[in-house]
Design a protein around this motif. Structure first.
Motif, PDB file in Angstrom:
ATOM      1  N   ALA A 113       0.835  -1.205   0.000  1.00 13.61           N
ATOM      2  CA  ALA A 113       0.000   0.000   0.000  1.00 13.61           C
ATOM      3  C   ALA A 113       0.869   1.254   0.000  1.00 13.61           C
ATOM      4  N   TYR A 114       1.950   1.218   0.776  1.00 15.88           N
ATOM      5  CA  TYR A 114       2.877   2.360   0.835  1.00 15.88           C
ATOM      6  C   TYR A 114       3.528   2.592  -0.524  1.00 15.88           C
ATOM      7  N   ILE A 115       4.013   1.539  -1.159  1.00 16.00           N
ATOM      8  CA  ILE A 115       4.665   1.665  -2.472  1.00 16.00           C
ATOM      9  C   ILE A 115       3.698   2.223  -3.503  1.00 16.00           C
ATOM     10  N   LEU A 116       2.455   1.727  -3.496  1.00 16.89           N
ATOM     11  CA  LEU A 116       1.448   2.222  -4.440  1.00 16.89           C
ATOM     12  C   LEU A 116       1.102   3.682  -4.157  1.00 16.89           C
ATOM     13  N   CYS A 117       1.080   4.066  -2.891  1.00 15.65           N
ATOM     14  CA  CYS A 117       0.858   5.468  -2.522  1.00 15.65           C
ATOM     15  C   CYS A 117       1.962   6.357  -3.084  1.00 15.65           C
ATOM     16  N   ILE A 118       3.196   5.919  -2.914  1.00 18.39           N
ATOM     17  CA  ILE A 118       4.347   6.675  -3.401  1.00 18.39           C
ATOM     18  C   ILE A 118       4.302   6.826  -4.915  1.00 18.39           C
ATOM     19  N   ILE A 119       4.058   5.720  -5.609  1.00 19.44           N
ATOM     20  CA  ILE A 119       4.018   5.747  -7.080  1.00 19.44           C
ATOM     21  C   ILE A 119       2.922   6.695  -7.565  1.00 19.44           C
ATOM     22  N   THR A 120       1.741   6.598  -6.951  1.00 18.39           N
ATOM     23  CA  THR A 120       0.614   7.452  -7.358  1.00 18.39           C
ATOM     24  C   THR A 120       0.931   8.923  -7.124  1.00 18.39           C
ATOM     25  N   ALA A 121       1.507   9.224  -5.962  1.00 17.85           N
ATOM     26  CA  ALA A 121       1.836  10.615  -5.633  1.00 17.85           C
ATOM     27  C   ALA A 121       2.895  11.179  -6.581  1.00 17.85           C
ATOM     28  N   LEU A 122       3.910  10.377  -6.887  1.00 10.79           N
ATOM     29  CA  LEU A 122       4.963  10.825  -7.805  1.00 10.79           C
ATOM     30  C   LEU A 122       4.412  11.070  -9.208  1.00 10.79           C
ATOM     31  N   LEU A 123       3.564  10.151  -9.673  1.00 11.34           N
ATOM     32  CA  LEU A 123       2.955  10.313 -10.999  1.00 11.34           C
ATOM     33  C   LEU A 123       2.100  11.577 -11.058  1.00 11.34           C
ATOM     34  N   LEU A 124       1.353  11.838  -9.991  1.00  5.38           N
ATOM     35  CA  LEU A 124       0.503  13.028  -9.952  1.00  5.38           C
ATOM     36  C   LEU A 124       1.333  14.311  -9.935  1.00  5.38           C
ATOM     37  N   GLN A 125       2.439  14.300  -9.191  1.00  2.00           N
ATOM     38  CA  GLN A 125       3.255  15.517  -9.159  1.00  2.00           C
ATOM     39  C   GLN A 125       3.960  15.747 -10.490  1.00  2.00           C
ATOM     40  N   ILE A 126       4.429  14.671 -11.115  1.00  2.00           N
ATOM     41  CA  ILE A 126       5.039  14.814 -12.442  1.00  2.00           C
ATOM     42  C   ILE A 126       4.005  15.325 -13.434  1.00  2.00           C
ATOM     43  N   LEU A 127       2.782  14.795 -13.348  1.00  2.00           N
ATOM     44  CA  LEU A 127       1.691  15.270 -14.195  1.00  2.00           C
ATOM     45  C   LEU A 127       1.470  16.767 -13.992  1.00  2.00           C
ATOM     46  N   ALA A 128       1.464  17.201 -12.744  1.00  2.00           N
ATOM     47  CA  ALA A 128       1.276  18.628 -12.435  1.00  2.00           C
ATOM     48  C   ALA A 128       2.419  19.461 -12.999  1.00  2.00           C
ATOM     49  N   ASN A 129       3.650  18.967 -12.878  1.00  2.00           N
ATOM     50  CA  ASN A 129       4.810  19.704 -13.391  1.00  2.00           C
ATOM     51  C   ASN A 129       4.793  19.821 -14.911  1.00  2.00           C
ATOM     52  N   LEU A 130       4.436  18.732 -15.586  1.00  2.00           N
ATOM     53  CA  LEU A 130       4.352  18.758 -17.046  1.00  2.00           C
ATOM     54  C   LEU A 130       3.226  19.692 -17.500  1.00  2.00           C
ATOM     55  N   SER A 131       2.099  19.627 -16.808  1.00  2.00           N
ATOM     56  CA  SER A 131       0.959  20.479 -17.140  1.00  2.00           C
ATOM     57  C   SER A 131       1.292  21.951 -16.921  1.00  2.00           C
ATOM     58  N   ASN A 132       2.053  22.212 -15.862  1.00  2.00           N
ATOM     59  CA  ASN A 132       2.476  23.577 -15.570  1.00  2.00           C
ATOM     60  C   ASN A 132       3.390  24.112 -16.660  1.00  2.00           C
ATOM     61  N   ASP A 133       4.285  23.257 -17.132  1.00  2.00           N
ATOM     62  CA  ASP A 133       5.183  23.618 -18.238  1.00  2.00           C
ATOM     63  C   ASP A 133       4.378  23.965 -19.484  1.00  2.00           C
ATOM     64  N   TYR A 134       3.403  23.124 -19.788  1.00  2.00           N
ATOM     65  CA  TYR A 134       2.552  23.326 -20.967  1.00  2.00           C
ATOM     66  C   TYR A 134       1.679  24.571 -20.812  1.00  2.00           C
ATOM     67  N   GLY A 135       0.990  24.678 -19.675  1.00  2.00           N
ATOM     68  CA  GLY A 135       0.055  25.778 -19.464  1.00  2.00           C
ATOM     69  C   GLY A 135       0.734  27.137 -19.451  1.00  2.00           C
ATOM     70  N   ASP A 136       1.870  27.251 -18.747  1.00  2.00           N
ATOM     71  CA  ASP A 136       2.570  28.532 -18.673  1.00  2.00           C
ATOM     72  C   ASP A 136       3.190  28.929 -20.012  1.00  2.00           C
ATOM     73  N   SER A 137       3.475  27.939 -20.839  1.00  2.00           N
ATOM     74  CA  SER A 137       3.973  28.241 -22.187  1.00  2.00           C
ATOM     75  C   SER A 137       2.856  28.807 -23.059  1.00  2.00           C
ATOM     76  N   ILE A 138       1.673  28.203 -22.939  1.00  2.00           N
ATOM     77  CA  ILE A 138       0.518  28.653 -23.726  1.00  2.00           C
ATOM     78  C   ILE A 138       0.117  30.082 -23.346  1.00  2.00           C
ATOM     79  N   THR A 139       0.091  30.379 -22.034  1.00  2.00           N
ATOM     80  CA  THR A 139      -0.355  31.696 -21.574  1.00  2.00           C
ATOM     81  C   THR A 139       0.706  32.779 -21.715  1.00  2.00           C
ATOM     82  N   GLY A 140       1.949  32.375 -21.958  1.00  2.00           N
ATOM     83  CA  GLY A 140       3.016  33.354 -22.115  1.00  2.00           C
ATOM     84  C   GLY A 140       3.731  33.708 -20.829  1.00  2.00           C
ATOM     85  N   VAL A 141       3.388  33.036 -19.728  1.00  2.00           N
ATOM     86  CA  VAL A 141       4.068  33.298 -18.461  1.00  2.00           C
ATOM     87  C   VAL A 141       5.538  32.888 -18.548  1.00  2.00           C
ATOM     88  N   ASP A 142       5.808  31.791 -19.258  1.00  2.00           N
ATOM     89  CA  ASP A 142       7.202  31.375 -19.483  1.00  2.00           C
ATOM     90  C   ASP A 142       7.768  32.206 -20.628  1.00  2.00           C
TER      91      ASP A 142
END
Length: 303
Positions: free
Chosen positions: A39-68
């Protein structure tokens, strides 16, 4: 070379925020009851995947809006540097959305399905919300990361309450008030990391319509806000230790106070910073300190 670009886009240095709270709640749960390591390992994997997803989305979104753009002080993003195209990033966001949900589903299947079907479906909706929120922080017509205070609130919820209290329930199938205080403590440190990021890019965010707490408060009061966040976190962490003082040894108090001293020095440094680019170094420090802070509290449960 491309693999290196994806590691860069994932912002590996921020990922300790994902497993700080989850690991802390696991250590405490393990002390209090019998907990599945799977359960702990699955929690870690899920949390890491979600944070990477957020980071990639942030890269994409800020590029589209011109913030980057060239005026941004922080490290250049993968799309901004030309390492990854918009189309490639969009595909990666889709892939990590699916992986995050699938990992979360496996976690819930392992911990809840045969124990409480109602809670299972509540958590399943929660996984949907986590995936959706990871994307919508920076993407869409109304990204919530661009709205005053909403980004801070969501970081407190996801990196604090969901990470610590949410995973604690998956481990133990119980809720605990002292764990809730601890979840807020970890969450506020994560909000501090976000606030450092926003203070660093305050001017550029203002010019591009990104209305963060730092933009709203201005640099002087954003520093005061940051100080308050850290002090509240320390107070809540100290209160958690007080509630569990029967199992706390003197050397464990010493480790906690030792980390707190570094957090106080961090506050002093933030107050004195004049050049916004110097926030980068303190941001990386606070990520590490958040992990060590969790360790300093959790070590007393390692028996």
């Amino acid at each position: 070379m491309k693999l290196k670009s994806w590691f860069y886009a994932a912002r590996i240095h921020t990922l300790p925020l994902s497993f700080s709270g989850i690991t802390l709640s696991f250590v405490i749960s393990k002390y209090r009851t019998n907990v599945s390591f799977i359960a702990y390992i699955l929690c870690i994997i899920t949390a890491l995947l979600l944070q990477i997803l957020a980071n990639l989305s942030n890269d994409y979104g800020d590029s589209i809006t011109g913030v980057d753009n060239s005026r941004r002080i922080g490290p250049k993003r993968a799309i901004q540097c030309g390492f990854i195209s918009l189309l490639e990033m969009k595909k990666a966001i889709c892939i990590f959305s699916i992986l995050s949900f699938f990992s979360g589903f496996l976690l819930l299947y392992n911990t809840l399905l045969y124990k409480n079907i109602f809670i299972f479906f509540i958590y399943l909706i929660g996984i949907f919300i986590c995936v959706y929120s990871s994307i919508k922080y920076s993407i869409g017509p109304y990204p919530y990361g661009y709205i005053i205070g909403i980004g801070d609130l969501f970081v407190l919820i996801f990196f604090g309450i969901f990470s610590v209290e949410g995973s604690y329930f998956l481990y133990t199938h119980t809720l605990s008030m002292d764990i809730f205080f601890l979840s807020l403590s970890i969450g506020f440190l994560s909000v501090g990391v976000l606030n450092l990021n926003n203070m660093r890019d305050l001017d550029n965010d203002y010019e591009n319509g990104k209305h963060t707490m730092a933009v709203w408060l201005g640099i002087k009061y954003a520093k005061l806000y940051h100080t308050l966040i850290i002090l509240i976190s320390i107070s809540l962490g100290g209160y958690f230790i007080f509630l569990n003082q029967k199992i706390i040894d003197y050397y464990q108090w010493f480790i906690f106070i030792f980390i707190v001293i570094f957090l106080i020095l961090h506050i002093k440094k933030i107050i004195c910073i004049q050049e916004k680019k110097l926030f980068n170094l303190e941001l990386n420090k606070l990520v590490i300190l958040t992990f060590l802070y969790g360790f300093s509290i959790g070590i007393c449960f390692l028996n």
